[in-house]
Design a protein around this motif. Sequence first.
Motif, PDB file in Angstrom:
ATOM      1  N   SER A 192       0.849  -1.187   0.000  1.00  0.00           N
ATOM      2  CA  SER A 192       0.000   0.000   0.000  1.00  0.00           C
ATOM      3  C   SER A 192       0.882   1.234   0.000  1.00  0.00           C
ATOM      4  N   GLU A 222      -8.502   2.679  -3.155  1.00  0.00           N
ATOM      5  CA  GLU A 222      -8.336   2.634  -4.609  1.00  0.00           C
ATOM      6  C   GLU A 222      -7.159   1.718  -4.923  1.00  0.00           C
ATOM      7  N   VAL A 254      -4.105   0.225  -7.405  1.00  0.00           N
ATOM      8  CA  VAL A 254      -3.211   0.462  -8.547  1.00  0.00           C
ATOM      9  C   VAL A 254      -2.197  -0.674  -8.606  1.00  0.00           C
ATOM     10  N   LEU A 279       1.960   3.687  -9.626  1.00  0.00           N
ATOM     11  CA  LEU A 279       2.412   4.291  -8.380  1.00  0.00           C
ATOM     12  C   LEU A 279       2.844   5.751  -8.524  1.00  0.00           C
ATOM     13  N   LYS A 306       0.175   8.382  -8.149  1.00  0.00           N
ATOM     14  CA  LYS A 306      -0.394   8.454  -6.807  1.00  0.00           C
ATOM     15  C   LYS A 306       0.587   9.056  -5.805  1.00  0.00           C
ATOM     16  N   THR A 360       0.128  12.667  -6.082  1.00  0.00           N
ATOM     17  CA  THR A 360      -1.143  13.055  -5.472  1.00  0.00           C
ATOM     18  C   THR A 360      -1.034  13.145  -3.959  1.00  0.00           C
ATOM     19  N   ILE A 361      -0.387  12.159  -3.331  1.00  0.00           N
ATOM     20  CA  ILE A 361      -0.291  12.164  -1.872  1.00  0.00           C
ATOM     21  C   ILE A 361       0.620  13.285  -1.373  1.00  0.00           C
ATOM     22  N   LEU A 378      -4.892  13.354  -1.751  1.00  0.00           N
ATOM     23  CA  LEU A 378      -5.340  11.963  -1.674  1.00  0.00           C
ATOM     24  C   LEU A 378      -6.308  11.783  -0.517  1.00  0.00           C
ATOM     25  N   ILE A 387      -4.477   3.815  -0.826  1.00  0.00           N
ATOM     26  CA  ILE A 387      -4.077   3.278  -2.128  1.00  0.00           C
ATOM     27  C   ILE A 387      -3.511   1.875  -1.922  1.00  0.00           C
TER      28      ILE A 387
END
Length: 328
Positions: A42, A301, A303, A308, A311, A314-315, A320, A324
């Motif tokens: 994760s 979500e 992926v 990766l 994301k 995004t984080i 986020l 994830i």
Amino acid sequence: MTTFRAFVTEKVGEKEYSSSIQNKNITDLPEGDVLVKVAYSSLNYKDALSALGKPGVTKNYPHTPGIDAAGVVVSSNTSDFKEGDEVIVTSYDLGMNTWGGFSEYIQVPSGWVIPKPAGISLKESMKMGTAGLTAAMSVYKLVDKVAPADGNILVTGATGGVGSIAIAILNKLGYSVITVTGKADKVAYLKSIGAVEVLSREEFLEGNQRPLLKPKFAGVIDTVGGEFLATAIKSTNPLGVVTCCGNASSFDLPINVFPFILRGVSLIGIDSQNFPRAERIVVWENIAKDWLPNTLDEITEEVDLDGLKAKIDTIIKGQLSGRILVKL
């Protein structure tokens, strides 16, 4: 020789880092007691920092991040685990300065490995991951001292992984949860996972310069620190319990002694990285038995390794919500 894919971050300049999916061999892995074929990992904030070369997480590159992993034992040098065992590995130094879970195989010390309890799948364990484990640790420290009938529980940093799962666990256990968020567009999301009320940051922090505030919360799970934690402590009922597990707002705590000596408020720190293994096993068993959120799919979500990078951006940008899951 077994080859596999791993997400690798390399230093390419003085302050420049680049990540890619690379093919690796089992012999590339660090020494360890237990070899695990990873099914799921994760994405956590620490992973994003490591992947971007931010100071304070990972010292040496090339590096494979990922502080979470769940999979099946391939081989073990100890009698504690055998081939075919389903296991969970989170925190300690996994993915920080040791090869992490963004890899189809990991090799780790046996003391880092937790047998996956019955009642939870490998996939569900990584939907929880370190964020979910941290949330559950916070609940674990809260529930013995605060009952649902005692009043509302406050959760700060509510849209993050820890906050979202804390809300969902508390809701499942019958607690009334109030949350704080700076994201007005996430109010519906927070109510869908169990919040009965959502406060804006401005509303929550109003008047927080005072030494004590009107008691509103029987307990608090704080994930952000700073003035949010201080305000939460000042707003906690007599003999209430506050847990603290993050510092996204600030690592400083602008507080006085009045909540502690006039109301008897307890402040409990949560160290998810080095949480004792025996208690860690108990918390995972609680998750598998009664605490697994009903809304876990809404929070998560999925992926793969190739998804990766997006994301991680995004984080880091604070955009986020929830969790994830990384499918290996």
